[in-house]
Design an enzyme around this catalytic site. Structure first.
Site, mmCIF file in Angstrom:
data_model
loop_
_atom_site.group_PDB
_atom_site.id
_atom_site.type_symbol
_atom_site.label_atom_id
_atom_site.label_comp_id
_atom_site.label_asym_id
_atom_site.label_seq_id
_atom_site.Cartn_x
_atom_site.Cartn_y
_atom_site.Cartn_z
ATOM 1 C CD GLU A 133 0.226 -1.306 2.877
ATOM 2 O OE1 GLU A 133 -0.159 -2.595 2.589
ATOM 3 O OE2 GLU A 133 1.686 -1.697 3.860
ATOM 4 C CG ASP A 134 -0.030 4.285 -2.444
ATOM 5 O OD1 ASP A 134 0.751 3.821 -3.504
ATOM 6 O OD2 ASP A 134 -0.718 5.408 -3.044
ATOM 7 C CB VAL A 135 3.646 6.791 2.219
ATOM 8 C CG1 VAL A 135 4.201 6.999 3.549
ATOM 9 C CG2 VAL A 135 4.929 5.750 1.658
ATOM 10 C CB VAL B 207 -3.067 3.505 1.686
ATOM 11 C CG1 VAL B 207 -3.738 2.194 1.720
ATOM 12 C CG2 VAL B 207 -3.324 4.523 0.870
ATOM 13 C CE LYS C 275 -3.535 7.643 -1.987
ATOM 14 N NZ LYS C 275 -1.844 7.432 -2.117
#
Ligand SMILES: [Zn+2]
Length: 500
Positions: free
Chosen positions: A298-300, A302, A457
């Site tokens: 996952e993104d930073v 998230v 997103k």
């Protein structure tokens, strides 16, 4: 195969050795007389009583006469005394001393490496006794048979071909190279032979077999064994097969990446999920190397909530002093969960490598994911909007590579399926920032189930129209943006849920 020892062959062996003035030991005489089942007895004493029961007194006496000669310094010219009981027991003690200072072992594998001179002599004596070398039980096999039980007793562990520890016994002899080279030279000079060993100067077990095969019996006339007076040296080492620990992690921070990254021009190391999980391993296991892999990332900003994201850690040459596997796993889990506020682990367990990597990859590429997002539009979020979103079912969307990943992904259009959306108004206590309260009517929460690889997103804010359709277009072209995103579920039945 007959269970009665071939007395004729034994007599022949003894006679031929006398003619050549070559001494060979009791065990080697039995070895060349080629009754494999004898060496299943696992013990020298059993071997001796077996022979008393199965050999005539005359033969036994003959063998004994040969063994107990006046010359005490005689060394078996075939096994170089590797099969000498006393030597073997001294080596067992060496192995046990070495092993017990370093490891606590449940089960072990045994790998034995013997010097080429042992192979050379195996071939030489087989030829002398007119035996097929492939039929003769090898020195290595006998060592293995006789040494395993004493090692098991000495280190209190079981031998198993699946044991995690590998005890490596590397026997060597300082005259091995000289004798092998001398043999090759003799063959090259005197024996007309196929190119294959003329051109090759490398000594290995297969090359020695070929030399004896191609030289016929001339080798016995042309080549003389070097009289050996010293025993082999032994180098003992222990290594472990890699171990694999799998589990699921939860990431409760919006400011933490999955893997380490450097900030301030590479001077400062930013903490990560991986590093925090490793801290628990480091507290209980020593190792040479460690590797983290997971089913996607996952993104930073998230969070990873719900049941967490499956991951696996490979630990190379691991060492620990605790024998209880379940206990060590529990300790590692407790350490991570207590030391870190933003990373939690669950379902931690030992796994086997084979399936694991395939399943992880499969989860990343094929399995659907469930997300929860807080979204905001430029007008009030209405009941009608909610109905539109809740009616989405297997909607195929087209996503042109998002601008934010363009630097590392090729530009293309990809189709992904949004399986379902469940929308609802937001509660005040769900606001990340209390100052946003005045926009409460414009905000809403969606739970969204999508195919693996969907950019969430972008599906919400449209990425300047690069994702089509999107939340904005579904709600009649209002402006939409995403405030926060959480992963709720990575659908993968691996590793098995432990329920902790
Ligand atoms: Zn021997």
């Amino acid at each position: 195969m007959s269970s009665i020892l071939n007395q004729e062959l034994i007599e022949k062996i003894i006679k031929l050795c006398s003619i050549k003035s070559l001494y060979i030991c009791f065990t080697c005489i039995l070895r060349y007389s080629n009754f494999r089942h004898i060496f299943k007895v696992n013990d020298h004493n059993d071997l001796w009583s077996y022979c008393q029961n199965h050999l005539s007194n005359e033969i036994l006496l003959n063998i004994l006469k040969k063994i107990f000669t006046n010359d005490e310094n005689k060394l078996c010219q075939s096994c170089l005394d590797l099969l000498n009981v006393e030597y073997m027991m001294i080596k067992v003690k060496e192995i046990a001393d070495h092993v017990s200072t370093m490891f606590s072992i449940d089960e072990f594998q045994l790998h034995i490496y013997q010097p080429f001179i042992i192979t050379l002599r195996h071939l030489y004596f087989s030829k002398l006794f007119e035996l097929n070398p492939e039929d003769v039980i090898t020195v290595k096999d006998v060592i293995k048979t006789f040494i395993i039980i004493p090692i098991e007793k000495a280190i209190q562990a079981q031998h198993s071909t699946k044991g995690n520890h590998v005890i490596v016994l590397n026997f060597d002899h300082h005259q091995s190279k000289i004798e092998c080279e001398s043999l090759m030279e003799t063959c090259h000079r005197n024996v007309s032979s196929p190119k294959r060993f003329k051109s090759s100067s490398t000594i290995n077990h297969a090359a020695l077999f070929r030399l004896f095969e191609t030289s016929n019996n001339r080798i016995l006339e042309l080549f003389e064994l070097i009289p050996i007076k010293t025993i082999c040296t032994l180098d003992v080492s222990v290594c472990r097969e890699p171990i694999y620990i799998a589990g699921r992690y939860l990431k409760l921070s919006r400011n933490l990446s999955q893997t380490p990254w450097f900030v301030d021009d590479g001077n400062r190391f930013k903490s990560s999920v991986q590093e925090k999980i490793f801290s628990g391993i480091n507290a209980y296991i020593k190792y040479n190397d460690i590797k983290f892999s997971s089913s996607g990332r996952e993104d930073v900003d998230v969070r990873m909530l719900g049941t967490g994201r499956p991951f696996m850690i490979e630990i190379f040459n691991p060492q620990w002093s605790n024998n209880n596997n379940n206990n060590i796993i529990a300790k590692i889990k407790e350490y991570i969960n207590q030391m870190h506020q933003d990373v939690k682990v669950r379902d931690l367990q030992f796994v086997s490598r084979n399936e694991s990597q395939k399943l992880l990859k499969q989860g990343e590429q094929e399995k659907s994911k469930t997300y929860q997002a807080i979204c905001c539009i430029d007008r009030s979020f209405t009941e009608a909007d909610m109905i539109i979103l809740n009616s989405v079912k297997d909607l195929v969307i087209c996503q042109t590579t998002p601008i934010r990943v363009l630097h590392r992904r090729t530009l293309s259009d990809r189709h992904r399926t949004v399986h379902s959306i469940s929308a609802r108004p937001i509660n005040v206590d769900e606001l990340i920032n209390p100052e946003w309260k005045e926009f409460l009517s414009q905000m809403f929460v969606i739970s969204i189930v999508t195919e693996a690889g969907t950019y969430i997103k972008e599906f919400v804010h449209s990425d300047f129209g690069r994702t089509r359709p999107n939340i904005s277009s579904l709600l009649g072209n209002c402006r939409a943006d995403i405030i926060s995103l959480d992963v709720l579920e990575v659908k993968l039945d691996w590793p098995p849920m432990i329920g902790d």
